[in-house]
Design an enzyme around this catalytic site. Structure first.
Site: not given
Lengths: 516, 128
Positions: A131, A421, A439, A456, A460, A480-482, A497
């Site tokens: 339809c 880290h 680093d 750093t 965070i 960031i990674s961890g 992480t």
């Protein structure tokens, strides 16, 4: 005692006494509620604020050949069409389908464009039936071309609402606007003494069928809005936080862009500024007394949106008179305030509604059923699989470095433990910084010896009692990674992480598989 | 006067501003600056006895100067006077008047752009 019929007769005769809620505050203060109830027939309220829970039902009419729209996009904004063939609901907060445009142009902007009479593009897809054989449609229309465009807003005109500040170190982008870090500002959103539900705090006059001002047209209250809450703390008879809400209806075709605006809360999403005004019949002294409320009498709590949870801590209890002065004082510091909702427009709404009634163009209605005044609470959504908190995670034993460590020892520590880290702590175990394997590589390349020079310092972190979802978002946001885990005293408790988080997601999915 | 100073990449290493301060009797206020090795611009306000001489010096050093009449402009048709910008202004250049209308004081404005990026209706823009 007056009746709505008597007031309507006065409106018809052109001798009803109509005042705005702001004027009524002064009248009640000067003459008392008893006299005010005799003098005044109608008090007009008004509000003009960002109301996300807004939208409109649209009916496009049938094409030839006909189509049963399954996915509908208007100017690139999807309208929900899981309804009959050519009906759709366009929600204010729906972002543009193109991520490059996204929240910059959403349902709210489209609603404004429609009301402004602009031509918009319609694209719809369908699966095709006997339809409704057509599977794709691409055309243009204007608001006037639609059969119906009915605004239905599930939750508008919050009775009161919290004010917001942000104790965290980062700027937050919220539905209450931009919140600067370290309690840099306060935002709030209420028309205060002009606000509809603060002038009828026990819902004595409003309900299904109450005729109202909605975005420049006559509209109606359909009943209580979603999240309507009656079991709330009150001061001076009015709630100190979010409480009652309204569900509203109006004809989009009759609306005025002066009282309806598409907007975007930065980094949050589209929202619709809605102008709404409810007339309150002054039937007796009690109702008059309620409409006499002033900004000074309406309490408001400033909540800390720096805490990304449902229950946020209150920082300060204040009132709308103070908030509207432009600043509040928190711990001896003057902090600027932003209203978010327009008081000027709210006044304009109340004045316009007053004008309509005085000219005999707008009559009051008796509601078929009043808004519930008790027994309604807002239930939270329980997540059946509760959030995993940071402290519940099985993380590796804590490995840290101190500022005095030499670089080659630090490098060996990372290699031996297979980590990337390393939190750097002071003598008390408090976090000073973080170093990553990157680093270390940089330090070697640049012949830097001091750990403190390469780490750093602005780190965070994750708190132990934060849900892992919050941490995942933080890691993603800062790329960031961890992050180190710390307690309230900044003592390092571990490290979380991106790998830990992805492992967690995998293990959750495994468990789900087992239970099936 | 208020002006944007445009620094080309060739002159970003020159000490033009400190020489200006040393050699001319001017008072000089930096309201906004964004200069990288690829060049950039600085919003300043300069006044004093030798303001014109100072400006001439800047021009001679290759700093292109554009006087600013307005730092930001507000589209009053778009603005709904919600006031979201009020508490974001670091120099209190945005106020709300007696009729609850949002007003910008261009003299105070330092062009930081907090209000422009946070305006829900995109009513405030930095003037060029």
């Amino acid at each position: 005692m007056k009746t709505i019929e008597e007031i309507n007769q006065k409106i018809k005769d052109g001798n009803a006494v109509v005042v705005t809620a702001a004027e009524m505050t002064r009248i009640v203060r000067e003459t008392g509620a008893k006299e005010a109830a005799k003098e005044v027939d109608v008090v007009t309220t008004g509000t003009f604020g960002a109301m996300c829970s807004s939208g409109a039902f649209l009916n496009f009419g049938h094409s030839d050949p006909p189509i049963k729209m399954a996915h509908t996009y208007i100017n690139g904004v999807e309208a929900y069409s899981g309804l009959a063939a050519v009906d759709a609901y366009l929600g204010a907060t729906q972002p543009h389908r193109d991520p490059k445009i996204g929240i910059k142009y959403g349902g709210a902007h489209l609603l404004e464009d429609l009301v402004r009479g602009k031509e918009v593009e319609l694209v719809a897809e369908a699966y095709g039936t006997d339809c409704y054989p057509l599977q794709n449609i691409h055309t243009h229309f204007k608001l006037e071309d639609l059969n119906q465009a009915i605004m239905i807003n599930p939750r508008n005109s919050y009775q009161n609402y919290a004010a917001a500040t942000n104790s965290s170190e980062e700027t937050l982008y919220t539905y209450l606007g931009t919140l600067l870090p370290k309690m840099g500002n306060v935002t709030y959103s209420s028309a205060g003494e002009l606000s509809p539900l603060l002038n009828d705090p026990y819902f004595k006059t409003m309900g299904l069928g109450t005729r109202i001002f909605l975005c420049g047209a006559q509209g109606y209250i359909l009943g209580e809005g979603t999240q309507h809450n009656t079991e709330v703390e009150r001061e001076n008879g009015v709630p100190v936080g979010s409480a009652g809400t309204l569900m509203l209806k109006g004809d989009l075709k009759k609306m005025d862009p002066e009282y309806l605006r598409g907007a975007t809360m930065p980094e949050y999403g589209p929202t619709l500024y809605v102008g709404a005004g409810v007339p309150i019949p002054i039937l007796n002294e009690e109702i008059a007394q309620h409409t006499g409320i002033s900004d000074q009498d309406i309490g408001c709590r400033i909540m800390d949106y720096g805490v990304p949870r449902r229950s946020r801590p209150a920082i300060l209890e204040t009132n709308y008179h103070q908030l509207r002065s432009g600043s509040v004082e928190i711990d001896g510091t003057k902090i600027q305030t932003s209203p978010m909702s327009s008081y000027r427009k709210a006044l304009q709404v109340a004045e316009e509604l007053k004008n309509w009634i005085e000219k005999g163009e707008f009559f009051l209605t008796r509601p078929v059923e009043l808004i519930p005044s008790h027994g309604q609470t807002v239930k939270p959504l329980q997540i059946k699989r509760p959030s995993i908190l940071v402290k519940d995670l099985k993380t590796k034993a804590i490995i840290t470095a101190t500022a005095q460590d030499n670089l080659s020892d630090v490098a060996r520590l990372m290699v031996d433990n297979n980590i990337n880290h390393l939190p750097v702590i002071d003598k008390e175990g408090k976090l000073m910084g973080i170093v990553t394997s990157w680093d270390i590589a940089q330090a070697v390349a640049k012949e830097v010896q001091e750990l403190t020079h390469i780490m750093t310092k602005k780190v965070i972190v994750a708190m132990e009692d934060e849900p892992v979802e919050v941490i995942a978002r933080r890691i993603d946001k800062y790329e960031i990674s961890g992050v180190p885990i710390v307690d309230r005293d900044n003592l390092v408790k571990g490290m979380i992480t991106a790998e830990d988080l992805s492992r967690l997601v995998c293990s959750r999915d495994d468990k789900r598989g087992e239970s099936l | 006067m208020k002006a944007w100073l445009n620094f080309s990449p060739e002159i970003v290493n020159k000490a033009v501003i400190s020489n200006l301060m040393k050699n001319f009797d001017v008072s000089f206020n930096i309201m906004n600056a964004n200069i990288t090795p690829k060049g950039g611009k600085m919003l300043i306000e300069i006044s004093g006895e030798e303001a014109q001489e100072g400006i001439n010096y800047l021009e001679n050093q290759g700093v292109h100067l554009t006087p600013v009449k307005r730092v930001v402009k507000k589209d009053n048709d778009k603005c709904v006077d919600c006031g979201a910008c009020l508490s974001l202004c670091p120099v209190e250049a945005i106020t709300i008047d007696e009729e609850w209308k949002v007003e910008l004081d261009d003299q105070k404005c330092i062009g930081c752009g907090f209000c422009t990026s946070s305006c829900p209706t995109k009513a405030i823009k930095l003037a060029d």
